[in-house]
Design a protein around this motif. Sequence first.
Motif, mmCIF file in Angstrom:
data_model
loop_
_atom_site.group_PDB
_atom_site.id
_atom_site.type_symbol
_atom_site.label_atom_id
_atom_site.label_comp_id
_atom_site.label_asym_id
_atom_site.label_seq_id
_atom_site.Cartn_x
_atom_site.Cartn_y
_atom_site.Cartn_z
ATOM 1 N N TYR A 1 43.041 46.642 42.982
ATOM 2 C CA TYR A 1 44.172 46.842 43.902
ATOM 3 C C TYR A 1 43.686 47.309 45.271
ATOM 4 C CZ TYR A 1 48.762 48.347 45.564
ATOM 5 O OH TYR A 1 49.926 48.491 46.282
ATOM 6 N N GLU A 2 42.686 48.195 45.246
ATOM 7 C CA GLU A 2 42.154 48.713 46.513
ATOM 8 C C GLU A 2 41.449 47.624 47.326
ATOM 9 O OE1 GLU A 2 40.035 52.161 45.127
ATOM 10 O OE2 GLU A 2 41.927 53.280 44.940
ATOM 11 N N MET A 3 40.989 46.577 46.646
ATOM 12 C CA MET A 3 40.364 45.459 47.361
ATOM 13 C C MET A 3 41.407 44.545 48.010
ATOM 14 S SD MET A 3 37.531 44.256 44.624
ATOM 15 C CE MET A 3 36.714 43.189 45.763
ATOM 16 N N GLY A 4 42.684 44.779 47.694
ATOM 17 C CA GLY A 4 43.745 43.965 48.289
ATOM 18 C C GLY A 4 44.248 42.840 47.400
ATOM 19 N N ILE A 5 43.732 42.772 46.176
ATOM 20 C CA ILE A 5 44.204 41.733 45.250
ATOM 21 C C ILE A 5 45.545 42.187 44.667
ATOM 22 C CG2 ILE A 5 43.686 40.534 43.062
ATOM 23 C CD1 ILE A 5 40.698 40.785 43.814
ATOM 24 N N PRO A 6 46.593 41.342 44.735
ATOM 25 C CA PRO A 6 47.915 41.824 44.323
ATOM 26 C C PRO A 6 48.187 41.845 42.820
ATOM 27 C CG PRO A 6 48.074 39.646 45.347
ATOM 28 C CD PRO A 6 46.640 40.031 45.421
ATOM 29 N N ALA A 7 47.367 41.127 42.023
ATOM 30 C CA ALA A 7 47.737 41.006 40.599
ATOM 31 C C ALA A 7 46.537 40.844 39.674
ATOM 32 C CB ALA A 7 48.663 39.796 40.422
ATOM 33 N N VAL A 8 46.707 41.337 38.455
ATOM 34 C CA VAL A 8 45.725 41.065 37.388
ATOM 35 C C VAL A 8 46.422 40.263 36.290
ATOM 36 C CG1 VAL A 8 44.176 43.040 37.733
ATOM 37 C CG2 VAL A 8 46.219 43.326 36.310
ATOM 38 N N LEU A 9 45.633 39.502 35.556
ATOM 39 C CA LEU A 9 46.137 38.759 34.391
ATOM 40 C C LEU A 9 45.399 39.300 33.178
ATOM 41 C CD1 LEU A 9 47.669 36.381 33.043
ATOM 42 C CD2 LEU A 9 45.784 34.889 33.730
ATOM 43 N N LEU A 10 46.145 39.884 32.246
ATOM 44 C CA LEU A 10 45.509 40.546 31.103
ATOM 45 C C LEU A 10 45.449 39.648 29.866
ATOM 46 C CD1 LEU A 10 47.169 44.110 31.141
ATOM 47 C CD2 LEU A 10 45.161 43.303 32.407
ATOM 48 N N PHE A 11 44.280 39.649 29.235
ATOM 49 C CA PHE A 11 44.086 38.999 27.938
ATOM 50 C C PHE A 11 43.744 40.083 26.927
ATOM 51 C CE2 PHE A 11 43.108 35.739 31.034
ATOM 52 C CZ PHE A 11 43.785 34.647 30.511
ATOM 53 N N GLY A 12 44.438 40.079 25.802
ATOM 54 C CA GLY A 12 44.206 41.118 24.807
ATOM 55 C C GLY A 12 43.384 40.627 23.631
ATOM 56 N N LEU A 13 42.594 41.544 23.077
ATOM 57 C CA LEU A 13 41.898 41.261 21.819
ATOM 58 C C LEU A 13 42.434 42.221 20.765
ATOM 59 C CD1 LEU A 13 39.422 40.661 24.131
ATOM 60 C CD2 LEU A 13 38.381 40.018 21.961
ATOM 61 N N PRO A 14 42.612 41.751 19.530
ATOM 62 C CA PRO A 14 43.162 42.624 18.502
ATOM 63 C C PRO A 14 42.063 43.374 17.749
ATOM 64 C CG PRO A 14 42.970 40.413 17.640
ATOM 65 C CD PRO A 14 42.387 40.378 19.030
ATOM 66 N N LYS A 15 42.485 44.370 16.962
ATOM 67 C CA LYS A 15 41.541 45.022 16.043
ATOM 68 C C LYS A 15 41.246 44.072 14.909
ATOM 69 C CE LYS A 15 42.612 49.909 16.459
ATOM 70 N NZ LYS A 15 43.816 50.692 16.166
ATOM 71 N N LYS A 16 42.320 43.423 14.466
ATOM 72 C CA LYS A 16 42.200 42.537 13.299
ATOM 73 C C LYS A 16 43.075 41.304 13.500
ATOM 74 C CE LYS A 16 42.999 43.261 8.672
ATOM 75 N NZ LYS A 16 44.291 43.528 8.291
#
Length: 334
Positions: A78-93
């Motif tokens: 965010y501090e670099m000026g990028i407005p958004a992240v796209l999150l990918f999740g990994l599960p435990k199982k």
Amino acid sequence: MLAGLKVITEMNMQIRMRRLRSSDAMRRLVRGVSLSADNFVYPLFVCPGKGIKKPIESMADCFHFSPDMAAQEAKGIYEMGIPAVLLFGLPKKKDSKASEAFDDNAAVQQAIRKIKKAVPGLLVITDVCLCAYTNSGHCGIIKNKKIDNDASCEILARAAVSHAKAGADMVAPSDMMDGRIAAIRNALDEKGFVDTAIMSYSAKYASAFYGPFRGAADSAPAFGDRKTYQMDVASSAKQAMREIELDIAEGADIVMVKPAMAYLDIISEASRRFDVPIAAYQVSGEFMMINAAAKIGVFDRKAAIMESLVAIKRAGADIIISYFAKEAVKWIAC
Ligand code: PBG
């Protein structure tokens, strides 16, 4: 004959295209296409645990972050000026029902809460898919050895609701099931998340360029391939336009073409046809291809990266999802 015209003819006028390329200032003035930090979305991989920042073997300079570390990383982004992240999740199982995809306490849901708390101004977009959560590695639920489209949509809608509940600003379904945008929009609205936006992976091809990502998300299909749901790589632009049209009709706010560089024609046609923002995903294989080529001296890495990104923008993408986003934004600023 008019006097002026006579003068031009006698001068034997020549058109010289190089005039407008004669200096850096001239080139800047006439170029018409430019990249800005505002155009970028940076993908982040979230794993269960605490204090984890583990390099991803298949993808240079990318990491698996536990939710707490993802929040720290997000702050820097965010501090670099990028407005958004796209999150990918990994599960435990992983399991056959993709249970952790819609578990309010799974890694990605925790990360959403932590990121929104640490950096409220940063847009949190979440990938909505089942492939990292199913033991089949497929993007849908398997019934009788087949991908059950409608049962998958129900689970995807539950996953989207659980992301919205955790505070996601936007959900991004990448599964390519039919009717999933309508299912997700209805479910979000029903639960009161009327302001949660949808960015649909609308024209997503069954591409060879996702290889490194599947290492990162541990999501390679255990059998078969994704060709019954992702688009045929040789299918005409008509099919892509129909996918996009349907998604907009079902309620997508933003539509995406993926991968980017081999599908610039699709990006271009979509941007001319549709009055919604167009996103393009420069995927893991494109990222690693440029990195690998630069490493063996094929070209200058920075020049190749910036050329690839500006080409995506010129084709008509308003939004570029790229693993190069952080570097590109640094280069744009100086
Ligand atoms: C999940 C998903 C994939 C990517 C984004 N979401 C992999 C796939 O469809 O196999 C690919 C992203 C990349 O390669 O960077 N369905």
